[in-house]
Design a protein around this motif. Structure first.
Motif, PDB file in Angstrom:
ATOM      1  N   VAL A 363     -94.600   3.674 -58.244  1.00 56.78           N
ATOM      2  CA  VAL A 363     -94.372   2.166 -57.442  1.00 56.78           C
ATOM      3  C   VAL A 363     -94.993   2.385 -56.419  1.00 56.78           C
ATOM      4  N   SER A 364     -95.793   1.655 -55.578  1.00 59.53           N
ATOM      5  CA  SER A 364     -96.272   1.663 -54.489  1.00 59.53           C
ATOM      6  C   SER A 364     -95.574   1.209 -53.448  1.00 59.53           C
ATOM      7  N   ALA A 365     -95.802   1.216 -52.236  1.00 58.13           N
ATOM      8  CA  ALA A 365     -94.642   1.037 -50.485  1.00 58.13           C
ATOM      9  C   ALA A 365     -94.754   0.014 -50.908  1.00 58.13           C
ATOM     10  N   ASP A 366     -95.561  -1.020 -51.264  1.00 57.90           N
ATOM     11  CA  ASP A 366     -95.301  -2.411 -50.699  1.00 57.90           C
ATOM     12  C   ASP A 366     -93.904  -2.795 -52.265  1.00 57.90           C
ATOM     13  N   VAL A 367     -94.109  -2.168 -53.283  1.00 61.41           N
ATOM     14  CA  VAL A 367     -93.234  -2.457 -53.656  1.00 61.41           C
ATOM     15  C   VAL A 367     -91.483  -1.816 -53.647  1.00 61.41           C
ATOM     16  N   LEU A 368     -91.715  -0.629 -53.405  1.00 60.05           N
ATOM     17  CA  LEU A 368     -90.807  -0.353 -51.636  1.00 60.05           C
ATOM     18  C   LEU A 368     -89.776  -1.817 -51.533  1.00 60.05           C
ATOM     19  N   GLU A 369     -91.531  -1.675 -50.240  1.00 58.99           N
ATOM     20  CA  GLU A 369     -90.414  -2.628 -49.615  1.00 58.99           C
ATOM     21  C   GLU A 369     -89.733  -3.754 -50.020  1.00 58.99           C
ATOM     22  N   GLU A 370     -90.348  -4.048 -51.201  1.00 58.31           N
ATOM     23  CA  GLU A 370     -90.140  -5.182 -51.809  1.00 58.31           C
ATOM     24  C   GLU A 370     -87.685  -5.133 -52.347  1.00 58.31           C
ATOM     25  N   LYS A 371     -88.162  -3.806 -52.378  1.00 56.49           N
ATOM     26  CA  LYS A 371     -86.562  -3.330 -53.134  1.00 56.49           C
ATOM     27  C   LYS A 371     -86.089  -3.067 -52.457  1.00 56.49           C
ATOM     28  N   ILE A 372     -86.229  -2.357 -50.923  1.00 52.78           N
ATOM     29  CA  ILE A 372     -85.427  -2.322 -50.295  1.00 52.78           C
ATOM     30  C   ILE A 372     -84.860  -3.739 -49.333  1.00 52.78           C
ATOM     31  N   LYS A 373     -85.433  -4.601 -49.434  1.00 50.96           N
ATOM     32  CA  LYS A 373     -84.642  -5.865 -49.109  1.00 50.96           C
ATOM     33  C   LYS A 373     -83.512  -6.167 -50.151  1.00 50.96           C
ATOM     34  N   GLU A 374     -84.071  -5.664 -51.352  1.00 49.83           N
ATOM     35  CA  GLU A 374     -82.710  -5.534 -52.763  1.00 49.83           C
ATOM     36  C   GLU A 374     -81.876  -3.924 -52.492  1.00 49.83           C
ATOM     37  N   ASN A 375     -81.545  -4.344 -51.157  1.00 50.33           N
ATOM     38  CA  ASN A 375     -80.435  -2.426 -51.236  1.00 50.33           C
ATOM     39  C   ASN A 375     -80.785  -1.410 -52.138  1.00 50.33           C
ATOM     40  N   ALA A 376     -82.346  -1.457 -51.711  1.00 55.51           N
ATOM     41  CA  ALA A 376     -82.630   0.240 -52.922  1.00 55.51           C
ATOM     42  C   ALA A 376     -81.833   0.754 -52.178  1.00 55.51           C
ATOM     43  N   VAL A 377     -81.784   2.224 -52.704  1.00 53.46           N
ATOM     44  CA  VAL A 377     -81.302   3.199 -53.058  1.00 53.46           C
ATOM     45  C   VAL A 377     -82.638   4.731 -52.818  1.00 53.46           C
ATOM     46  N   VAL A 378     -82.539   5.002 -51.601  1.00 58.39           N
ATOM     47  CA  VAL A 378     -83.827   5.997 -51.207  1.00 58.39           C
ATOM     48  C   VAL A 378     -83.581   7.240 -50.895  1.00 58.39           C
ATOM     49  N   PHE A 379     -84.583   8.317 -50.549  1.00 64.40           N
ATOM     50  CA  PHE A 379     -84.295   9.739 -50.603  1.00 64.40           C
ATOM     51  C   PHE A 379     -85.592   9.926 -49.705  1.00 64.40           C
ATOM     52  N   ASP A 380     -85.830  10.467 -48.916  1.00 66.79           N
ATOM     53  CA  ASP A 380     -86.824  11.228 -48.187  1.00 66.79           C
ATOM     54  C   ASP A 380     -86.955  12.534 -48.312  1.00 66.79           C
ATOM     55  N   ALA A 381     -87.945  13.381 -49.136  1.00 64.65           N
ATOM     56  CA  ALA A 381     -88.209  14.809 -50.042  1.00 64.65           C
ATOM     57  C   ALA A 381     -88.789  15.727 -49.116  1.00 64.65           C
ATOM     58  N   ARG A 382     -89.114  15.473 -47.573  1.00 62.17           N
ATOM     59  CA  ARG A 382     -89.703  15.865 -46.730  1.00 62.17           C
ATOM     60  C   ARG A 382     -88.869  16.920 -45.631  1.00 62.17           C
ATOM     61  N   ASN A 440     -83.330   8.609 -63.458  1.00 61.22           N
ATOM     62  CA  ASN A 440     -83.482   6.867 -62.592  1.00 61.22           C
ATOM     63  C   ASN A 440     -84.008   7.103 -62.110  1.00 61.22           C
ATOM     64  N   VAL A 441     -85.002   8.296 -61.672  1.00 58.27           N
ATOM     65  CA  VAL A 441     -85.832   8.396 -60.551  1.00 58.27           C
ATOM     66  C   VAL A 441     -87.370   7.370 -60.143  1.00 58.27           C
ATOM     67  N   ILE A 442     -87.355   7.119 -59.401  1.00 63.47           N
ATOM     68  CA  ILE A 442     -89.032   6.461 -59.375  1.00 63.47           C
ATOM     69  C   ILE A 442     -89.594   6.999 -58.167  1.00 63.47           C
ATOM     70  N   ASP A 443     -90.976   7.409 -58.292  1.00 58.54           N
ATOM     71  CA  ASP A 443     -91.391   7.902 -57.082  1.00 58.54           C
ATOM     72  C   ASP A 443     -92.462   6.650 -56.230  1.00 58.54           C
ATOM     73  N   VAL A 444     -92.694   7.281 -55.140  1.00 53.65           N
ATOM     74  CA  VAL A 444     -93.908   6.300 -54.150  1.00 53.65           C
ATOM     75  C   VAL A 444     -94.768   6.987 -53.925  1.00 53.65           C
ATOM     76  N   ALA A 445     -95.368   5.969 -54.768  1.00 55.45           N
ATOM     77  CA  ALA A 445     -97.034   7.297 -54.332  1.00 55.45           C
ATOM     78  C   ALA A 445     -97.378   6.877 -53.117  1.00 55.45           C
ATOM     79  N   GLY A 446     -97.838   7.464 -52.168  1.00 60.20           N
ATOM     80  CA  GLY A 446     -98.791   7.224 -51.054  1.00 60.20           C
ATOM     81  C   GLY A 446     -97.493   7.987 -49.917  1.00 60.20           C
ATOM     82  N   GLY A 447     -96.620   8.024 -50.428  1.00 58.77           N
ATOM     83  CA  GLY A 447     -95.462   8.727 -49.767  1.00 58.77           C
ATOM     84  C   GLY A 447     -95.497   8.091 -48.451  1.00 58.77           C
ATOM     85  N   TYR A 448     -94.737   8.276 -46.697  1.00 57.27           N
ATOM     86  CA  TYR A 448     -95.025   8.279 -45.684  1.00 57.27           C
ATOM     87  C   TYR A 448     -95.924   7.268 -45.343  1.00 57.27           C
TER      88      TYR A 448
END
Length: 468
Positions: A363-382, A440-448
């Motif tokens: 998904v795009s970073a914009d989609v992640l932004e909306e999902k975070i508003k819904e308390n999405a669980v996110v991990f940083d692989a850097r 159940n993992v979802i990639d964030v395209a374009g990253g940070y």
């Protein structure tokens, strides 16, 4: 006099071709050596010496093959021990190449045999220092790779301090510095993107060369924040000490086109890792179940070494058509010689055969932004340093380098999101998780880089140089 830096971005590695009056020296060559031979032949010159700054851990050098093909002599610094014929030089030993000379400066610290090579021009003036992993631009070599017996990383760091002060910093400011690595190498912590510098510039900008720095301060700073070395490092050191198979034979044995049927049979019979090296945007659309993604157009070879680890592991390739030999060559640079073949026709052949495929949600970073508003669980692989300098508020750091240590942290149920710097490492992470049954993992395209263009809450940016 000709000095050519041959820089390989995938390894962040610099090899050097030096020519004077018909004679050539090669410093830290890559495993595939034909280009050096061709360059010398084109100029009617003869390769006389092959200088190795140390036993490399991050790649397999071409010294053995190049010596066999040209008759050139291999030179290592003091205390080196090899299973092949080599000159084990003395400190300050001088080698003549045409009208110039190359002086061995023994600089233990990164490893005990580590040496720099000082080139003096035809007038005897100090011209350039080939600094290996002793001095990088912006950093120095890590001192934890050659611990042995009673010698600790702090001991090595102390040796490195003395080497730099007594052998390197005494050189004139205008002496050119040609290091073995640049940014992206695991042989240092904060390497510059620049690949050529000067002694004077490094005295001014390199934290480890501060004139008022005590040995205790140096030891503390160069050992602080070191990540564990990749598992393949000692295996590459062993190859560089003992010798290895000719890369032409490796390519011949590995470049085998396999039908879908044969590919599947070999995968089942051998337990080979199916390595998909296509671009991440292609991989997410569809891939062979259980395959691992490490794209050929990213930091390919070091990531293979860090994640697959065992250089003897059988590998089956899914590569873009026409890039099979390139992939095999890059694998061999880090000692992975056990490629059993590649899928002829690439992934398209698998689809046409009607075989089962898997996909990865991205998904795009914009989609992640909306999902975070819904308390999405996110991990940083850097890497930890990237995370420390800036990250999404409330997000855990699960670096790809140490993914195995974090497997239990990923939820078994409910979607979660993974991002990295630009989208490459997150797809690698996701492919490994899926291969282990975590779907159940979802990639964030374009990253940070893409996340920065959203309103997602992030920590204040901190300059990495302040985090030493």
């Amino acid at each position: 006099m000709i000095i050519e830096q041959i820089y390989t971005g995938c390894l962040a590695q610099g090899a050097y071709y030096i020519e004077s009056n018909g004679e050539v020296a090669i410093i830290d060559p890559l495993r595939e050596v034909q280009d050096y031979i061709d360059s010398a032949a084109k100029n009617n010159a003869k390769i006389k010496y092959i200088f190795e700054t140390h036993f490399h851990a991050d790649f397999v050098s071409g010294h053995v093959t190049l010596a066999e093909r040209t008759g050139a002599e291999i030179v290592f610094g003091p205390s080196a021990e090899t299973n092949f014929k080599a000159i084990i030089a003395k400190d300050n030993q001088v080698f003549k190449v045409g009208d110039i000379t190359i002086t061995v400066l023994h600089t233990p610290g990164h490893t005990m045999e580590s040496s720099c090579y000082l080139l003096k021009d035809e007038n005897g003036k100090d011209h350039a220092l080939f600094s290996g992993d002793t001095l990088f631009l912006g950093d120095v070599g890590r001192p934890d790779l050659a611990q042995k017996g009673d010698i600790t990383e702090k001991d090595l760091a102390g040796f490195l301090f003395d080497s730099l002060r007594n052998k390197v910093m005494t050189l004139a400011d205008d002496v050119i510095v040609y290091p073995a690595h640049g940014a992206g190498s695991a042989c240092g912590k904060n390497l510059s993107k620049e690949t050529v510098g000067t002694i004077g510039n490094q005295k001014q900008t390199n934290y480890a060369l501060r004139t008022n720095m005590t040995k205790a301060e140096f030891i503390k700073e160069v050992t602080d924040g070191l990540l564990p070395p990749p598992a393949y490092f000692p295996l590459n050191v062993k190859l560089n000490k003992e010798g290895y198979q000719n890369i032409d034979d490796v390519i011949k044995n590995s470049e085998k086109p396999l039908s879908v049927k044969d590919f599947e049979i070999i995968a089942n019979e051998t337990g080979a890792v199916i390595l998909d090296v296509r671009h991440q945007t292609e991989f997410v659309k569809g891939f062979i179940p259980q395959s691992i993604f490490i794209g050929i157009d990213g930091g390919f070879a070091p990531w293979v070494g860090a994640l697959i680890k065992d250089i003897k592991q059988p590998i089956l390739l899914v590569a873009p058509e026409g890039r099979e030999e390139d992939t095999i060559t890059r694998l061999s640079r880090v000692g992975f010689d056990n490629v059993l073949g590649y899928l002829e026709g690439s992934f398209d052949a698998w689809i046409k055969a009607g075989k089962e495929i898997d996909t990865l949600t991205s998904v795009s970073a914009d989609v992640l932004e909306e999902k975070i508003k819904e308390n999405a669980v996110v991990f940083d692989a850097r890497k930890p340093g990237e995370y420390a300098s800036e990250h999404i508020v409330g997000v855990k750091n699960t670096p790809l380098d140490s993914l195995n240590e974090h497997i239990s942290e990923f939820p078994e149920k409910g979607d979660f999101y993974v991002y990295c710097g630009g989208g490459y490492r997150s797809v690698i992470t996701a492919s490994i998780l899926k291969a282990r049954g975590i779907h159940n993992v979802i990639d964030v395209a374009g990253g940070y880089a893409a996340i920065r263009n959203t309103n997602i809450e992030r920590t204040a940016a901190v300059c990495p140089s302040t985090l030493k």
